[in-house]
Design an enzyme around this catalytic site. Structure first.
Site, short mmCIF file in Angstrom:
data_model
loop_
_atom_site.label_atom_id
_atom_site.label_comp_id
_atom_site.label_asym_id
_atom_site.label_seq_id
_atom_site.Cartn_x
_atom_site.Cartn_y
_atom_site.Cartn_z
N GLU A 257 -74.27 -48.70 -106.62
CA GLU A 257 -73.47 -49.26 -107.73
C GLU A 257 -72.45 -50.27 -107.24
O GLU A 257 -71.84 -50.98 -108.04
CB GLU A 257 -72.78 -48.12 -108.52
CG GLU A 257 -71.57 -47.47 -107.87
CD GLU A 257 -71.91 -46.46 -106.78
OE1 GLU A 257 -73.10 -46.36 -106.38
OE2 GLU A 257 -70.98 -45.77 -106.31
N CYS B 26 -73.55 -40.07 -103.72
CA CYS B 26 -72.48 -39.60 -102.83
C CYS B 26 -71.90 -38.27 -103.32
O CYS B 26 -72.56 -37.26 -103.21
CB CYS B 26 -71.45 -40.70 -102.65
SG CYS B 26 -70.55 -40.52 -101.11
N HIS C 31 -74.04 -45.94 -101.97
CA HIS C 31 -73.45 -46.46 -103.22
C HIS C 31 -74.14 -47.72 -103.73
O HIS C 31 -73.56 -48.81 -103.63
CB HIS C 31 -71.96 -46.75 -102.99
CG HIS C 31 -71.14 -45.53 -102.79
ND1 HIS C 31 -70.59 -44.82 -103.83
CD2 HIS C 31 -70.79 -44.88 -101.66
CE1 HIS C 31 -69.93 -43.78 -103.36
NE2 HIS C 31 -70.03 -43.80 -102.04
N1 GLN Z 1 -66.97 -37.13 -99.28
C1 GLN Z 1 -66.96 -37.11 -100.72
C2 GLN Z 1 -67.28 -35.75 -101.26
O1 GLN Z 1 -67.97 -34.98 -100.66
C3 GLN Z 1 -67.91 -38.10 -101.30
C4 GLN Z 1 -67.47 -39.51 -100.99
C5 GLN Z 1 -67.95 -40.51 -101.97
O2 GLN Z 1 -68.39 -40.18 -103.06
N2 GLN Z 1 -67.82 -41.75 -101.60
O3 GLN Z 1 -66.86 -35.43 -102.32
#
Ligand code: GLN
Length: 196
Positions: A181, A88, A179
């Site tokens: 994790e 992410c 995610h």
């Molecule tokens: N939208 C976030 C970003 O770009 C990432 C979101 C997340 O890690 N769950 O930093």
């Protein structure tokens, strides 16, 4: 590659869901042969020494980017020879190009990433994804997720949705929009560990 080799894994612990990543990697390592060192929280450059893999967690990529510079971690991360498991916000940081000038990406994976690519209505959603290398679909949790709008020839998209790639592999690195994790399915952790 060596499934029996002892592996040393760290989690970049500047911001984000560090504890979840550490727990997931500890669980994955405990299921493998060998004597694996405890997963460490990495906040300073010298802590990268001797690591085989580093998780770059989900969180806020603009904040993590700022803290990387502040903690003088940029060059050590660029020089890190192990694999990076980026989820992410971590995927945003691993990219070569990002659509937000506040993020200074590390360019570890040849891809262009758009932040928050699913809009407000779908800030978070779940999907059973088919992933190259996994036999059964992976139940993926997306939270304000990024997407790879371009994957360069040096990298490979191993899972995609309509608007782009959500899992990208390049050498030892694995970048994921979602995610793993947060669940108990550790197949992607093992895919990563198998590649170290
Ligand atoms: N939208 C976030 C970003 O770009 C990432 C979101 C997340 O890690 N769950 O930093």
């Amino acid at each position: 590659m060596g499934a029996d080799r002892d592996l040393r894994i760290g989690v970049l612990a500047l911001q984000g869901d560090v504890a979840e990543h550490a727990a997931a990697f500890a669980a994955a390592l405990s299921g493998r042969p060998g004597e694996h060192a405890p997963v460490i929280a990495v906040r300073h450059p010298h802590q990268l020494d001797g690591l085989d893999g580093l998780a770059v967690p989900g969180g806020e990529s603009t904040t993590i980017s700022r803290l990387i510079e502040k903690n003088l971690m940029r060059r050590p991360l660029l020089e890190f020879e192990g694999g990076v498991f980026a989820t992410c916000a971590g995927m945003v940081l691993a990219a070569r190009e990002v659509d937000d000038p506040r993020v200074h990406p590390l360019g570890l994976v040849e891809m262009t990433v758009a932040r928050n690519a699913f809009g407000r209505q779908r800030e978070s959603f779940e999907r059973d994804l088919s992933v190259t290398g996994l036999v059964a679909p992976f139940h993926a949790v997306f939270i304000r997720a990024p997407i790879a709008t371009r994957v360069g020839p040096g990298a490979a998209a191993i899972a995609a949705l309509d608007n782009g790639a959500v899992a990208v592999r390049q050498g030892r690195h694995l970048a994921l929009s979602f995610h793993p994790e947060l669940g108990s399915d550790l197949r992607l952790h093992h895919l990563f560990l198998d590649g170290l």
